[in-house]
Design a protein around this motif. Structure first.
Motif, PDB file in Angstrom:
ATOM      1  N   THR A 279      -0.376   0.469  -5.098  1.00 54.93           N
ATOM      2  CA  THR A 279       0.688  -0.061  -5.953  1.00 54.93           C
ATOM      3  C   THR A 279       1.210   0.963  -6.951  1.00 54.93           C
ATOM      4  OG1 THR A 279      -0.385  -2.203  -5.761  1.00 54.93           O
ATOM      5  CG2 THR A 279       1.288  -1.979  -7.454  1.00 54.93           C
ATOM      6  N   GLU A 280       0.311   1.667  -7.645  1.00 54.18           N
ATOM      7  CA  GLU A 280       0.778   2.606  -8.671  1.00 54.18           C
ATOM      8  C   GLU A 280       1.584   3.746  -8.048  1.00 54.18           C
ATOM      9  OE1 GLU A 280      -3.286   3.887  -7.340  1.00 54.18           O
ATOM     10  OE2 GLU A 280      -2.494   2.005  -8.105  1.00 54.18           O
ATOM     11  N   ASP A 281       1.184   4.192  -6.855  1.00 61.37           N
ATOM     12  CA  ASP A 281       1.944   5.238  -6.173  1.00 61.37           C
ATOM     13  C   ASP A 281       3.301   4.717  -5.726  1.00 61.37           C
ATOM     14  OD1 ASP A 281      -0.007   7.187  -6.436  1.00 61.37           O
ATOM     15  OD2 ASP A 281      -1.020   6.591  -4.608  1.00 61.37           O
ATOM     16  N   MET A 282       3.311   3.507  -5.182  1.00 57.93           N
ATOM     17  CA  MET A 282       4.575   2.931  -4.720  1.00 57.93           C
ATOM     18  C   MET A 282       5.555   2.804  -5.885  1.00 57.93           C
ATOM     19  SD  MET A 282       6.642   1.885  -2.543  1.00 57.93           S
ATOM     20  CE  MET A 282       5.816   1.642  -1.014  1.00 57.93           C
ATOM     21  N   GLU A 283       5.078   2.319  -7.020  1.00 58.29           N
ATOM     22  CA  GLU A 283       5.957   2.156  -8.185  1.00 58.29           C
ATOM     23  C   GLU A 283       6.483   3.512  -8.668  1.00 58.29           C
ATOM     24  OE1 GLU A 283       7.170  -0.682  -9.021  1.00 58.29           O
ATOM     25  OE2 GLU A 283       5.866  -1.597  -7.526  1.00 58.29           O
ATOM     26  N   ARG A 284       5.633   4.520  -8.612  1.00 61.61           N
ATOM     27  CA  ARG A 284       6.051   5.860  -9.032  1.00 61.61           C
ATOM     28  C   ARG A 284       7.146   6.398  -8.102  1.00 61.61           C
ATOM     29  NH1 ARG A 284       3.585  10.695  -7.512  1.00 61.61           N
ATOM     30  NH2 ARG A 284       1.821   9.504  -6.742  1.00 61.61           N
ATOM     31  N   PHE A 285       6.967   6.232  -6.797  1.00 56.68           N
ATOM     32  CA  PHE A 285       7.969   6.725  -5.847  1.00 56.68           C
ATOM     33  C   PHE A 285       9.266   5.921  -5.930  1.00 56.68           C
ATOM     34  CE2 PHE A 285       4.183   8.498  -3.603  1.00 56.68           C
ATOM     35  CZ  PHE A 285       4.565   9.825  -3.688  1.00 56.68           C
ATOM     36  N   ILE A 286       9.145   4.608  -6.092  1.00 57.45           N
ATOM     37  CA  ILE A 286      10.346   3.773  -6.213  1.00 57.45           C
ATOM     38  C   ILE A 286      11.125   4.177  -7.472  1.00 57.45           C
ATOM     39  CG2 ILE A 286      11.149   1.415  -6.651  1.00 57.45           C
ATOM     40  CD1 ILE A 286      10.452   1.939  -3.724  1.00 57.45           C
ATOM     41  N   ALA A 287      10.410   4.414  -8.574  1.00 55.61           N
ATOM     42  CA  ALA A 287      11.067   4.853  -9.811  1.00 55.61           C
ATOM     43  C   ALA A 287      11.759   6.203  -9.600  1.00 55.61           C
ATOM     44  CB  ALA A 287      10.056   4.942 -10.943  1.00 55.61           C
ATOM     45  N   TYR A 288      11.123   7.089  -8.853  1.00 52.14           N
ATOM     46  CA  TYR A 288      11.696   8.408  -8.569  1.00 52.14           C
ATOM     47  C   TYR A 288      13.002   8.264  -7.794  1.00 52.14           C
ATOM     48  CZ  TYR A 288      12.253  12.907  -6.207  1.00 52.14           C
ATOM     49  OH  TYR A 288      12.755  14.076  -5.699  1.00 52.14           O
ATOM     50  N   TYR A 289      12.989   7.477  -6.713  1.00 53.33           N
ATOM     51  CA  TYR A 289      14.202   7.313  -5.907  1.00 53.33           C
ATOM     52  C   TYR A 289      15.281   6.543  -6.674  1.00 53.33           C
ATOM     53  CZ  TYR A 289      12.034   9.419  -1.870  1.00 53.33           C
ATOM     54  OH  TYR A 289      11.446  10.327  -1.024  1.00 53.33           O
ATOM     55  N   SER A 290      14.864   5.586  -7.488  1.00 55.49           N
ATOM     56  CA  SER A 290      15.820   4.847  -8.310  1.00 55.49           C
ATOM     57  C   SER A 290      16.508   5.785  -9.296  1.00 55.49           C
ATOM     58  CB  SER A 290      15.095   3.726  -9.057  1.00 55.49           C
ATOM     59  OG  SER A 290      15.964   3.065  -9.919  1.00 55.49           O
TER      60      SER A 290
ATOM     61  N   ILE B 236       7.177  10.428   1.178  1.00 51.86           N
ATOM     62  CA  ILE B 236       6.165   9.743   0.371  1.00 51.86           C
ATOM     63  C   ILE B 236       4.789   9.924   0.996  1.00 51.86           C
ATOM     64  CG2 ILE B 236       5.327   7.452  -0.318  1.00 51.86           C
ATOM     65  CD1 ILE B 236       8.314   6.673  -0.702  1.00 51.86           C
ATOM     66  N   LEU B 237       4.696   9.729   2.306  1.00 48.18           N
ATOM     67  CA  LEU B 237       3.410   9.876   2.989  1.00 48.18           C
ATOM     68  C   LEU B 237       2.906  11.310   2.920  1.00 48.18           C
ATOM     69  CD1 LEU B 237       3.935   7.606   6.110  1.00 48.18           C
ATOM     70  CD2 LEU B 237       2.554   7.133   4.092  1.00 48.18           C
ATOM     71  N   GLU B 238       3.819  12.276   2.994  1.00 47.90           N
ATOM     72  CA  GLU B 238       3.413  13.678   2.905  1.00 47.90           C
ATOM     73  C   GLU B 238       2.868  14.003   1.513  1.00 47.90           C
ATOM     74  OE1 GLU B 238       5.597  17.957   3.293  1.00 47.90           O
ATOM     75  OE2 GLU B 238       6.144  16.416   4.757  1.00 47.90           O
ATOM     76  N   ASP B 239       3.429  13.371   0.489  1.00 49.26           N
ATOM     77  CA  ASP B 239       3.024  13.653  -0.884  1.00 49.26           C
ATOM     78  C   ASP B 239       1.786  12.874  -1.328  1.00 49.26           C
ATOM     79  OD1 ASP B 239       5.163  15.352  -1.038  1.00 49.26           O
ATOM     80  OD2 ASP B 239       6.462  13.962  -2.129  1.00 49.26           O
TER      81      ASP B 239
ATOM     82  N   VAL C 249      23.766   6.060  -2.712  1.00 53.37           N
ATOM     83  CA  VAL C 249      22.742   5.709  -1.726  1.00 53.37           C
ATOM     84  C   VAL C 249      23.004   6.442  -0.410  1.00 53.37           C
ATOM     85  CG1 VAL C 249      21.801   3.822  -0.334  1.00 53.37           C
ATOM     86  CG2 VAL C 249      22.178   3.487  -2.780  1.00 53.37           C
ATOM     87  N   ALA C 250      24.275   6.585  -0.045  1.00 48.11           N
ATOM     88  CA  ALA C 250      24.621   7.254   1.214  1.00 48.11           C
ATOM     89  C   ALA C 250      24.209   8.718   1.215  1.00 48.11           C
ATOM     90  CB  ALA C 250      26.114   7.123   1.478  1.00 48.11           C
ATOM     91  N   THR C 251      24.166   9.352   0.038  1.00 50.97           N
ATOM     92  CA  THR C 251      23.777  10.766  -0.024  1.00 50.97           C
ATOM     93  C   THR C 251      22.258  10.949  -0.033  1.00 50.97           C
ATOM     94  OG1 THR C 251      23.820  10.820  -2.445  1.00 50.97           O
ATOM     95  CG2 THR C 251      25.876  11.387  -1.278  1.00 50.97           C
ATOM     96  N   MET C 252      21.515   9.863  -0.176  1.00 50.14           N
ATOM     97  CA  MET C 252      20.052   9.937  -0.205  1.00 50.14           C
ATOM     98  C   MET C 252      19.514  10.101   1.218  1.00 50.14           C
ATOM     99  SD  MET C 252      19.140   9.511  -3.420  1.00 50.14           S
ATOM    100  CE  MET C 252      17.457   8.945  -3.366  1.00 50.14           C
ATOM    101  N   ASP C 253      18.235  10.479   1.310  1.00 49.76           N
ATOM    102  CA  ASP C 253      17.564  10.469   2.611  1.00 49.76           C
ATOM    103  C   ASP C 253      17.562   9.041   3.137  1.00 49.76           C
ATOM    104  OD1 ASP C 253      16.938  13.159   2.419  1.00 49.76           O
ATOM    105  OD2 ASP C 253      14.944  12.801   1.568  1.00 49.76           O
ATOM    106  N   THR C 254      17.443   8.897   4.448  1.00 48.87           N
ATOM    107  CA  THR C 254      17.320   7.556   5.004  1.00 48.87           C
ATOM    108  C   THR C 254      15.980   6.980   4.536  1.00 48.87           C
ATOM    109  OG1 THR C 254      16.176   8.267   7.007  1.00 48.87           O
ATOM    110  CG2 THR C 254      18.606   8.247   7.069  1.00 48.87           C
ATOM    111  N   PRO C 255      15.817   5.662   4.567  1.00 48.46           N
ATOM    112  CA  PRO C 255      14.522   5.091   4.171  1.00 48.46           C
ATOM    113  C   PRO C 255      13.350   5.666   4.973  1.00 48.46           C
ATOM    114  CG  PRO C 255      16.164   3.363   4.208  1.00 48.46           C
ATOM    115  CD  PRO C 255      16.822   4.607   4.764  1.00 48.46           C
ATOM    116  N   ASP C 256      13.565   5.918   6.272  1.00 51.75           N
ATOM    117  CA  ASP C 256      12.484   6.496   7.084  1.00 51.75           C
ATOM    118  C   ASP C 256      12.133   7.911   6.612  1.00 51.75           C
ATOM    119  OD1 ASP C 256      12.040   4.311   8.773  1.00 51.75           O
ATOM    120  OD2 ASP C 256      13.664   4.910  10.119  1.00 51.75           O
ATOM    121  N   GLU C 257      13.156   8.707   6.282  1.00 51.49           N
ATOM    122  CA  GLU C 257      12.893  10.052   5.776  1.00 51.49           C
ATOM    123  C   GLU C 257      12.202   9.996   4.416  1.00 51.49           C
ATOM    124  OE1 GLU C 257      16.706  12.309   7.880  1.00 51.49           O
ATOM    125  OE2 GLU C 257      16.895  11.539   5.844  1.00 51.49           O
ATOM    126  N   ALA C 258      12.597   9.039   3.581  1.00 48.95           N
ATOM    127  CA  ALA C 258      11.948   8.880   2.273  1.00 48.95           C
ATOM    128  C   ALA C 258      10.483   8.503   2.458  1.00 48.95           C
ATOM    129  CB  ALA C 258      12.678   7.826   1.449  1.00 48.95           C
TER     130      ALA C 258
END
Length: 197
Positions: free
Chosen positions: A19-30, A60-63, A47-56
């Motif tokens: 949860t804490e990691d998810m919130e941190r990443f969501i805050a980052y993308y937001s 996240i998994l790499e980090d 949003v269109a200029t962002m990575d796709t959700p799969d790329e994001a």
């Protein structure tokens, strides 16, 4: 797609992320979307200029360290009952050797592959040393006026240098491929742990 849909799409793809990691990443993308909106883009353009959700999710998994994901996944949801403890203890003669065998097999495969890579590089280095030695051996043969031996050594040296180049060109993609395979395997394991099921 608006900001909330984008962030929700990321959440849906990795529901078992700590949860804490998810919130941190969501805050980052937001925040990234907000920054683009402050630069004059509309929400949809940002949003269109962002990575796709799969790329994001891949980023996240790499980090996120594998150990952290596994620890979150295997965290017990309840305290073990007495009968569960008894089953674990009674089943240990079966599951402990199986677990050890699986771990040893994976370790053995990694050792074999790393050994092959080291062997390939040893061949490349050997060919390089032989090539350089062959070229340098020309000088003593010329000093004693043995031209045929000097020409032979020069030919051997050039062949050694040529083999070095050939082997290096062949070994480099194998090394890169093995590295990418390892990264893909770790990423696959992480995906299995963070998805529902």
């Amino acid at each position: 797609m608006n900001k909330q849909e984008y962030l929700s799409a990321i959440r849906v793809r990795i529901p078992k992320m700590p949860t804490e990691d998810m919130e941190r990443f969501i805050a980052y993308y937001s925040e990234m979307i907000d920054d683009r909106m402050e630069d004059g883009m509309t929400e949809e353009e940002a949003v269109a200029t962002m990575d796709t959700p799969d790329e994001a999710v891949d980023q996240i998994l790499e980090d996120t360290p594998l150990s952290k994901i596994v620890k979150q996944k295997i965290k017990p949801t309840h305290r073990l009952r007495a009968w569960e403890i008894v089953l674990i203890v009674l089943g240990s003669p079966v599951w402990v050797p199986l677990l050890l065998t699986a771990g040893i097999l994976v370790l053995s495969m990694l050792v074999v592959v790393f050994s092959l890579l080291i062997t390939f590089y040893a061949v490349v280095i050997s060919a390089a040393v032989a090539g350089i030695a062959g070229v340098l051996a020309v000088v003593p043969f010329l000093m004693i006026s043995n031209v045929p031996a000097a020409v032979f050594m020069l030919g051997c040296g050039i062949a050694g240098v040529g083999l070095t180049i050939l082997f290096f060109v062949a070994v480099k993609p194998v090394t890169v491929g093995f590295w990418n395979l390892c990264k893909a395997a770790v990423s696959g394991i992480k995906r299995k742990f963070v998805k529902e099921g």
